[in-house]
Design a protein around this motif. Sequence first.
Motif, PDB file in Angstrom:
ATOM      1  N   LYS A 112      22.027  23.963  -9.507  1.00 33.80           N
ATOM      2  CA  LYS A 112      23.390  24.475  -9.734  1.00 33.80           C
ATOM      3  C   LYS A 112      24.107  23.677 -10.821  1.00 33.80           C
ATOM      4  N   ALA A 113      23.618  22.496 -11.119  1.00 34.37           N
ATOM      5  CA  ALA A 113      24.175  21.641 -12.173  1.00 34.37           C
ATOM      6  C   ALA A 113      23.026  21.260 -13.083  1.00 34.37           C
ATOM      7  N   ARG A 139      20.442  29.336 -17.979  1.00 27.95           N
ATOM      8  CA  ARG A 139      21.379  29.602 -19.066  1.00 27.95           C
ATOM      9  C   ARG A 139      21.925  31.015 -18.898  1.00 27.95           C
ATOM     10  N   ASP A 140      23.099  31.257 -19.460  1.00 30.39           N
ATOM     11  CA  ASP A 140      23.654  32.601 -19.361  1.00 30.39           C
ATOM     12  C   ASP A 140      23.154  33.469 -20.507  1.00 30.39           C
ATOM     13  N   GLN A 141      23.708  34.668 -20.623  1.00 31.77           N
ATOM     14  CA  GLN A 141      23.198  35.629 -21.603  1.00 31.77           C
ATOM     15  C   GLN A 141      23.369  35.167 -23.040  1.00 31.77           C
ATOM     16  N   ASP A 142      24.283  34.216 -23.262  1.00 35.19           N
ATOM     17  CA  ASP A 142      24.500  33.698 -24.618  1.00 35.19           C
ATOM     18  C   ASP A 142      23.809  32.361 -24.858  1.00 35.19           C
ATOM     19  N   GLY A 143      23.017  31.915 -23.885  1.00 35.19           N
ATOM     20  CA  GLY A 143      22.261  30.683 -24.079  1.00 35.19           C
ATOM     21  C   GLY A 143      22.994  29.414 -23.721  1.00 35.19           C
ATOM     22  N   VAL A 144      24.133  29.533 -23.035  1.00 34.21           N
ATOM     23  CA  VAL A 144      24.902  28.357 -22.624  1.00 34.21           C
ATOM     24  C   VAL A 144      24.361  27.858 -21.288  1.00 34.21           C
ATOM     25  N   PHE A 145      24.189  26.550 -21.152  1.00 38.34           N
ATOM     26  CA  PHE A 145      23.683  25.984 -19.912  1.00 38.34           C
ATOM     27  C   PHE A 145      24.720  26.158 -18.793  1.00 38.34           C
ATOM     28  N   LYS A 187      27.408  25.183 -12.120  1.00 37.53           N
ATOM     29  CA  LYS A 187      28.111  25.730 -10.958  1.00 37.53           C
ATOM     30  C   LYS A 187      28.640  27.138 -11.223  1.00 37.53           C
ATOM     31  N   GLY A 188      27.748  27.970 -11.744  1.00 36.86           N
ATOM     32  CA  GLY A 188      28.054  29.380 -11.890  1.00 36.86           C
ATOM     33  C   GLY A 188      28.771  29.784 -13.152  1.00 36.86           C
ATOM     34  N   GLY A 189      29.005  28.857 -14.070  1.00 36.72           N
ATOM     35  CA  GLY A 189      29.713  29.223 -15.289  1.00 36.72           C
ATOM     36  C   GLY A 189      29.521  28.213 -16.400  1.00 36.72           C
ATOM     37  N   ARG A 190      30.450  28.215 -17.339  1.00 37.40           N
ATOM     38  CA  ARG A 190      30.346  27.363 -18.523  1.00 37.40           C
ATOM     39  C   ARG A 190      31.268  26.154 -18.403  1.00 37.40           C
ATOM     40  N   ASP A 191      30.812  25.047 -18.958  1.00 34.89           N
ATOM     41  CA  ASP A 191      31.608  23.829 -18.937  1.00 34.89           C
ATOM     42  C   ASP A 191      31.395  23.097 -20.259  1.00 34.89           C
ATOM     43  N   SER A 192      32.492  22.866 -20.980  1.00 37.15           N
ATOM     44  CA  SER A 192      32.390  22.321 -22.335  1.00 37.15           C
ATOM     45  C   SER A 192      32.057  20.837 -22.385  1.00 37.15           C
ATOM     46  N   SER A 193      31.984  20.192 -21.224  1.00 34.50           N
ATOM     47  CA  SER A 193      31.500  18.809 -21.178  1.00 34.50           C
ATOM     48  C   SER A 193      30.037  18.773 -20.745  1.00 34.50           C
ATOM     49  N   TYR A 194      29.721  19.447 -19.656  1.00 29.55           N
ATOM     50  CA  TYR A 194      28.350  19.372 -19.143  1.00 29.55           C
ATOM     51  C   TYR A 194      27.350  20.136 -19.998  1.00 29.55           C
ATOM     52  N   ASN A 195      27.806  21.135 -20.753  1.00 31.31           N
ATOM     53  CA  ASN A 195      26.884  21.799 -21.676  1.00 31.31           C
ATOM     54  C   ASN A 195      26.322  20.802 -22.682  1.00 31.31           C
ATOM     55  N   ALA A 218      14.145  25.346 -29.443  1.00 30.29           N
ATOM     56  CA  ALA A 218      14.475  26.707 -29.862  1.00 30.29           C
ATOM     57  C   ALA A 218      15.715  27.244 -29.164  1.00 30.29           C
ATOM     58  N   ALA A 219      16.025  26.691 -27.984  1.00 32.32           N
ATOM     59  CA  ALA A 219      17.183  27.149 -27.219  1.00 32.32           C
ATOM     60  C   ALA A 219      18.479  26.477 -27.651  1.00 32.32           C
ATOM     61  N   LEU A 220      18.383  25.389 -28.399  1.00 34.50           N
ATOM     62  CA  LEU A 220      19.572  24.609 -28.726  1.00 34.50           C
ATOM     63  C   LEU A 220      20.596  25.325 -29.614  1.00 34.50           C
ATOM     64  N   PRO A 221      20.184  26.067 -30.649  1.00 34.61           N
ATOM     65  CA  PRO A 221      21.198  26.665 -31.519  1.00 34.61           C
ATOM     66  C   PRO A 221      22.239  27.496 -30.775  1.00 34.61           C
ATOM     67  N   ALA A 222      21.822  28.251 -29.784  1.00 31.81           N
ATOM     68  CA  ALA A 222      22.773  29.085 -29.048  1.00 31.81           C
ATOM     69  C   ALA A 222      23.737  28.229 -28.233  1.00 31.81           C
TER      70      ALA A 222
END
Length: 217
Positions: free
Chosen positions: A62-63, A101-107, A110-118, A139-143
């Motif tokens: 989850k994290a 990761r979500d559909q845009d490749g963000v890690f 806890k169910g969503g996006r976090d601009s610190s933990y990403n 290869a996953a990093l650019p997104a």
Amino acid sequence: LGAAVETAFFFLQELGRAILVIRQSPHEAHFLARIAALEPRIRRACTFIYAGYDTIIERSSKAVNRIIIAAKAFGTCGLVLHDDTLVATARKLIAHALTRRDQDGVFIEKGGRDSSYNVVSIYFGQVLALHVPLPEFEAALPAAVAWQLTRIKETGEVDVTGNTRTGVGKEKSYTGQPKKVNYNEVVLALTFYGLVHQDPAALAAADRVFAYSHRQQ
């Protein structure tokens, strides 16, 4: 067991990396005996976290940053011990992290996006990739980085709007204070990426974040 395994891999990921850096430095001979004395203890600790692999998956998925930190522990210590099984476990954990990761490749945290933990995921994975080839992760990093750059304001402040974990009062740190953005790791993640990928936008963002964080001190 879960908390003990997590504590162990958080420690081992730093230790393994430090030893690899020493081995690649002019100071290797000075530390040779001390590292050799540590190796049996590192082996026991790695055996402990290896036995807790299922616990890591269960507790940390989850994290996802913790999955990547665990991978760094297995990978760096595996290289220290010349243990292919541990390195293979690191790759297995990275493969699992890439499914989180979500559909845009963000890690996902806890169910969503976090601009610190990403950026924690980006940074620790990149450090591991310095030692263990991880082409799928690279290869996953650019997104993931592309989204992160949208969270860096012109002032260098990291936007916390919509965060699932940090900067919005949803979680507390070990000290009991609300978790905040880790500005140091944002700078490191974007600087590593910018240098490796020759990305001026990432480097410029890292500079802005660095300047902002120092103005806040």
